[in-house]
Design a protein around this motif. Structure first.
Motif, PDB file in Angstrom:
ATOM      1  N   ALA A  11       4.132  56.806  77.280  1.00 46.79           N
ATOM      2  CA  ALA A  11       5.102  57.351  76.299  1.00 46.79           C
ATOM      3  C   ALA A  11       5.766  59.111  76.969  1.00 46.79           C
ATOM      4  O   ALA A  11       5.810  59.063  78.342  1.00 46.79           O
ATOM      5  CB  ALA A  11       4.794  58.223  75.405  1.00 46.79           C
ATOM      6  N   GLY A  12       6.833  58.957  76.884  1.00 53.17           N
ATOM      7  CA  GLY A  12       7.884  60.165  77.299  1.00 53.17           C
ATOM      8  C   GLY A  12       9.401  60.085  77.686  1.00 53.17           C
ATOM      9  O   GLY A  12      10.186  58.571  76.887  1.00 53.17           O
ATOM     10  N   PHE A  13       9.710  60.619  78.200  1.00 45.94           N
ATOM     11  CA  PHE A  13      12.138  60.377  78.660  1.00 45.94           C
ATOM     12  C   PHE A  13      12.362  59.805  79.534  1.00 45.94           C
ATOM     13  O   PHE A  13      10.975  60.218  80.753  1.00 45.94           O
ATOM     14  CB  PHE A  13      12.200  61.837  77.972  1.00 45.94           C
ATOM     15  CG  PHE A  13      12.994  62.832  76.531  1.00 45.94           C
ATOM     16  CD1 PHE A  13      13.118  62.244  76.243  1.00 45.94           C
ATOM     17  CD2 PHE A  13      11.578  63.392  76.678  1.00 45.94           C
ATOM     18  CE1 PHE A  13      12.286  62.658  74.658  1.00 45.94           C
ATOM     19  CE2 PHE A  13      11.044  63.842  75.404  1.00 45.94           C
ATOM     20  CZ  PHE A  13      11.924  63.821  74.843  1.00 45.94           C
ATOM     21  N   THR A  14      12.761  58.762  79.649  1.00 40.58           N
ATOM     22  CA  THR A  14      13.680  58.574  81.465  1.00 40.58           C
ATOM     23  C   THR A  14      14.348  59.632  81.884  1.00 40.58           C
ATOM     24  O   THR A  14      14.595  60.421  80.842  1.00 40.58           O
ATOM     25  CB  THR A  14      13.972  57.479  81.294  1.00 40.58           C
ATOM     26  OG1 THR A  14      15.359  57.634  80.748  1.00 40.58           O
ATOM     27  CG2 THR A  14      13.516  55.872  80.418  1.00 40.58           C
ATOM     28  N   LEU A  15      15.011  59.181  82.923  1.00 40.33           N
ATOM     29  CA  LEU A  15      15.326  60.724  83.374  1.00 40.33           C
ATOM     30  C   LEU A  15      17.199  60.692  83.546  1.00 40.33           C
ATOM     31  O   LEU A  15      17.656  61.405  82.786  1.00 40.33           O
ATOM     32  CB  LEU A  15      15.346  60.335  85.106  1.00 40.33           C
ATOM     33  CG  LEU A  15      16.279  60.935  86.304  1.00 40.33           C
ATOM     34  CD1 LEU A  15      15.992  62.804  86.306  1.00 40.33           C
ATOM     35  CD2 LEU A  15      16.471  60.817  87.135  1.00 40.33           C
ATOM     36  N   VAL A  16      17.534  58.956  82.723  1.00 39.96           N
ATOM     37  CA  VAL A  16      18.941  59.333  81.540  1.00 39.96           C
ATOM     38  C   VAL A  16      18.430  60.154  80.939  1.00 39.96           C
ATOM     39  O   VAL A  16      19.804  60.569  80.617  1.00 39.96           O
ATOM     40  CB  VAL A  16      19.317  57.487  82.160  1.00 39.96           C
ATOM     41  CG1 VAL A  16      20.429  57.480  80.956  1.00 39.96           C
ATOM     42  CG2 VAL A  16      19.318  57.349  83.260  1.00 39.96           C
ATOM     43  N   GLU A  17      17.239  59.747  80.503  1.00 41.58           N
ATOM     44  CA  GLU A  17      17.898  60.470  78.681  1.00 41.58           C
ATOM     45  C   GLU A  17      17.859  61.632  78.966  1.00 41.58           C
ATOM     46  O   GLU A  17      18.357  62.725  77.955  1.00 41.58           O
ATOM     47  CB  GLU A  17      16.159  60.119  77.723  1.00 41.58           C
ATOM     48  CG  GLU A  17      16.119  58.578  77.451  1.00 41.58           C
ATOM     49  CD  GLU A  17      15.162  57.981  76.793  1.00 41.58           C
ATOM     50  OE1 GLU A  17      15.004  57.180  75.902  1.00 41.58           O
ATOM     51  OE2 GLU A  17      13.963  58.741  77.137  1.00 41.58           O
ATOM     52  N   LEU A  18      16.581  62.673  79.982  1.00 42.95           N
ATOM     53  CA  LEU A  18      16.976  64.007  80.137  1.00 42.95           C
ATOM     54  C   LEU A  18      18.058  64.553  80.995  1.00 42.95           C
ATOM     55  O   LEU A  18      18.567  65.723  79.827  1.00 42.95           O
ATOM     56  CB  LEU A  18      15.798  64.493  81.311  1.00 42.95           C
ATOM     57  CG  LEU A  18      15.367  65.544  81.404  1.00 42.95           C
ATOM     58  CD1 LEU A  18      15.158  66.435  79.805  1.00 42.95           C
ATOM     59  CD2 LEU A  18      14.746  65.816  82.481  1.00 42.95           C
TER      60      LEU A  18
END
Length: 189
Positions: A11-18
């Motif tokens: 679970a977490g954010f991808t670099l693109v989402e960030l």
């Protein structure tokens, strides 16, 4: 790995989402900051107008209730109505006949580069209210207009008007005097 041979989901954010989230936050901040600055300037200007209006009403009401002269003058504690500057603040004083001067209240304006400046149209630095609520030392015009300006100039200025009859009013709209028709001016603007 799980017993069935699959990898567990992380679970977490991808670099693109960030990066997209940060870009949206930057755009919102770029839109909000100029509005926030204007909001703060309006609050400072309106705060100075409201404080001056309250002090003038307080001085007049005190004169009426005590049936003795009450003075509101430019300057701060210690100036003693000796030609102070409205932009520094003001004080309300009373002096019973044969008595010493009593400081009733004072209002000090904080000196900041973005603080509003106050100036009297006819140069009045003192208003003396009689026991009947009249201003006994009014300029020959019969009224005084104290303009509250900031770095944005006269279009954003407001004013407080005082007449010799003790009538006190503030301009409801920026850029105009309390009569709603006279255009305000700011020194150096």
């Amino acid at each position: 790995m799980h017993n069935d041979g699959t990898k567990p989901k992380v679970a977490g954010f991808t670099l693109v989402e960030l990066m997209i989230t940060l870009a949206v936050a930057a755009i919102l901040a770029a839109i909000a900051l100029p509005n926030l600055r204007s909001f703060v300037q309006n609050q400072r200007r309106d705060g100075a107008v409201d404080a001056l209006l309250a002090s003038l009403n307080y001085a007049r009401n005190t004169a009426l209730s005590l049936d003795q002269s009450t003075t509101l003058c430019a300057g701060t504690l210690g100036v003693g109505c000796a030609g102070g500057n409205w932009s520094d603040g003001w004080e309300v004083l009373t002096q019973p006949i044969g008595g010493s001067v009593n400081l009733l209240t004072e209002h000090v304006l904080q000196s900041q580069s973005s603080a509003p400046t106050l100036s009297a149209l006819h140069g009045s630095s003192t208003f003396v209210f009689s026991g009947q609520g009249l201003v006994t030392n009014m300029a020959s015009s019969g009224s005084e207009l104290i303009t509250v300006c900031d770095s944005r100039g006269a279009a954003f200025a407001r004013a407080v008007q005082l007449t010799s009859a003790g009538y006190i009013q503030a301009s409801p709209m920026p850029g105009l005097a309390p009569d709603g028709q006279t255009v305000l001016s700011c020194a150096g603007a």
